[in-house]
Design a protein around this motif. Sequence first.
Motif, PDB file in Angstrom:
ATOM      1  N   GLY A  26       4.101  15.742   8.590  1.00  0.00           N
ATOM      2  CA  GLY A  26       4.753  15.162   9.555  1.00  0.00           C
ATOM      3  C   GLY A  26       6.001  15.647  10.075  1.00  0.00           C
ATOM      4  O   GLY A  26       6.949  16.198   9.041  1.00  0.00           O
ATOM      5  N   SER A  27       6.574  15.214  11.253  1.00  0.00           N
ATOM      6  CA  SER A  27       7.908  15.746  11.515  1.00  0.00           C
ATOM      7  C   SER A  27       8.900  14.650  11.278  1.00  0.00           C
ATOM      8  O   SER A  27       9.960  14.989  10.706  1.00  0.00           O
ATOM      9  CB  SER A  27       7.894  15.945  13.290  1.00  0.00           C
ATOM     10  N   ALA A  28       8.369  13.609  10.886  1.00  0.00           N
ATOM     11  CA  ALA A  28       9.359  12.424  10.350  1.00  0.00           C
ATOM     12  C   ALA A  28       8.440  11.769   9.264  1.00  0.00           C
ATOM     13  O   ALA A  28       7.814  10.531   9.838  1.00  0.00           O
ATOM     14  CB  ALA A  28       9.863  11.679  11.531  1.00  0.00           C
ATOM     15  N   PRO A  29       8.033  12.120   8.199  1.00  0.00           N
ATOM     16  CA  PRO A  29       7.050  11.643   7.494  1.00  0.00           C
ATOM     17  C   PRO A  29       7.090   9.853   7.029  1.00  0.00           C
ATOM     18  O   PRO A  29       8.475   9.590   6.975  1.00  0.00           O
ATOM     19  CB  PRO A  29       7.041  12.313   6.187  1.00  0.00           C
ATOM     20  N   ALA A  30       6.272   9.060   7.162  1.00  0.00           N
ATOM     21  CA  ALA A  30       6.398   7.759   6.632  1.00  0.00           C
ATOM     22  C   ALA A  30       6.384   7.770   5.094  1.00  0.00           C
ATOM     23  O   ALA A  30       6.382   8.642   4.401  1.00  0.00           O
ATOM     24  CB  ALA A  30       5.000   6.978   6.938  1.00  0.00           C
ATOM     25  N   THR A  31       6.360   6.558   4.455  1.00  0.00           N
ATOM     26  CA  THR A  31       6.596   6.478   3.024  1.00  0.00           C
ATOM     27  C   THR A  31       5.238   6.174   2.492  1.00  0.00           C
ATOM     28  O   THR A  31       5.042   6.459   1.117  1.00  0.00           O
ATOM     29  CB  THR A  31       7.456   5.181   2.547  1.00  0.00           C
ATOM     30  N   GLU A  32       4.393   6.033   3.235  1.00  0.00           N
ATOM     31  CA  GLU A  32       2.891   5.702   2.650  1.00  0.00           C
ATOM     32  C   GLU A  32       1.697   5.875   3.935  1.00  0.00           C
ATOM     33  O   GLU A  32       2.033   5.933   5.007  1.00  0.00           O
ATOM     34  CB  GLU A  32       2.709   4.333   2.123  1.00  0.00           C
ATOM     35  N   ILE A  33       0.760   5.978   3.530  1.00  0.00           N
ATOM     36  CA  ILE A  33      -0.576   6.203   4.306  1.00  0.00           C
ATOM     37  C   ILE A  33      -0.685   4.841   4.950  1.00  0.00           C
ATOM     38  O   ILE A  33      -0.708   3.807   4.216  1.00  0.00           O
ATOM     39  CB  ILE A  33      -1.868   6.676   3.700  1.00  0.00           C
ATOM     40  N   ASN A  34      -1.297   4.909   6.128  1.00  0.00           N
ATOM     41  CA  ASN A  34      -1.528   3.490   6.899  1.00  0.00           C
ATOM     42  C   ASN A  34      -2.584   2.865   6.371  1.00  0.00           C
ATOM     43  O   ASN A  34      -3.556   3.467   6.064  1.00  0.00           O
ATOM     44  CB  ASN A  34      -1.825   3.974   8.425  1.00  0.00           C
ATOM     45  N   PRO A  35      -2.464   1.522   5.900  1.00  0.00           N
ATOM     46  CA  PRO A  35      -3.465   0.883   5.168  1.00  0.00           C
ATOM     47  C   PRO A  35      -4.871   0.752   5.741  1.00  0.00           C
ATOM     48  O   PRO A  35      -5.849   0.888   5.326  1.00  0.00           O
ATOM     49  CB  PRO A  35      -2.855  -0.388   5.077  1.00  0.00           C
ATOM     50  N   ALA A  36      -4.556   0.607   7.167  1.00  0.00           N
ATOM     51  CA  ALA A  36      -5.814   0.741   8.347  1.00  0.00           C
ATOM     52  C   ALA A  36      -6.539   1.935   8.041  1.00  0.00           C
ATOM     53  O   ALA A  36      -7.849   1.923   8.168  1.00  0.00           O
ATOM     54  CB  ALA A  36      -5.586   0.370   9.511  1.00  0.00           C
ATOM     55  N   VAL A  37      -5.624   3.259   8.020  1.00  0.00           N
ATOM     56  CA  VAL A  37      -6.520   4.415   8.010  1.00  0.00           C
ATOM     57  C   VAL A  37      -7.110   4.546   6.376  1.00  0.00           C
ATOM     58  O   VAL A  37      -8.186   5.024   6.518  1.00  0.00           O
ATOM     59  CB  VAL A  37      -5.325   5.596   7.856  1.00  0.00           C
ATOM     60  N   VAL A  38      -6.478   4.021   5.338  1.00  0.00           N
ATOM     61  CA  VAL A  38      -7.097   4.133   4.182  1.00  0.00           C
ATOM     62  C   VAL A  38      -8.722   3.340   4.171  1.00  0.00           C
ATOM     63  O   VAL A  38      -9.568   3.633   3.769  1.00  0.00           O
ATOM     64  CB  VAL A  38      -6.304   3.523   3.080  1.00  0.00           C
ATOM     65  N   GLU A  39      -8.571   2.179   4.753  1.00  0.00           N
ATOM     66  CA  GLU A  39      -9.794   1.438   5.012  1.00  0.00           C
ATOM     67  C   GLU A  39     -10.815   1.986   5.705  1.00  0.00           C
ATOM     68  O   GLU A  39     -12.040   2.093   5.280  1.00  0.00           O
ATOM     69  CB  GLU A  39      -9.505   0.035   5.484  1.00  0.00           C
ATOM     70  N   VAL A  40     -10.646   2.694   6.785  1.00  0.00           N
ATOM     71  CA  VAL A  40     -11.692   3.180   7.690  1.00  0.00           C
ATOM     72  C   VAL A  40     -12.072   4.594   6.938  1.00  0.00           C
ATOM     73  O   VAL A  40     -13.312   4.915   7.303  1.00  0.00           O
ATOM     74  CB  VAL A  40     -11.305   3.540   9.150  1.00  0.00           C
TER      75      VAL A  40
END
Length: 138
Positions: free
Chosen positions: A38-52
């Motif tokens: 990512g060009s500006a990485p977040a601190t964690e994976i999106n929880p909705a992404v983990v779920e799907v």
Amino acid sequence: MPTPEVLFVCVHNAGRSQMAAALLAHHAQGQVLVRSAGSAPATEINPAVVEVMTELGLDVTQELPKKLTTEAVQASDVVITMGCGDACPVFPGKRYLDWQLDDPAGQSIATVRTIRDDIDQRVRELLAELAPEAAAVD
């Protein structure tokens, strides 16, 4: 023939690029080397992404958003951007694709599922080009 290398890039590396990387790695079964950043990485994976992704039997909980580096782009044969705009360095001889996809951040599970399915279709088409033998097995 060398193993093709694909880099998926989005802004936060917490949603679209993580889903694409997990799906391609799953379908390619080792026939393609896959990275995401990512060009500006977040601190964690999106929880909705983990779920799907869990719905498909794919565990992305051990993944961490990573910063896009020039080295990752240089090492890749195909660079697929997903809304990172001009933040992605461009090198001659690389294949660049820009996938217009909604950002899953703040979206409902149903919407994130739709985004995932769109990415999955695109990933399968890419795999059929890069490693037809792996695509035929899946």
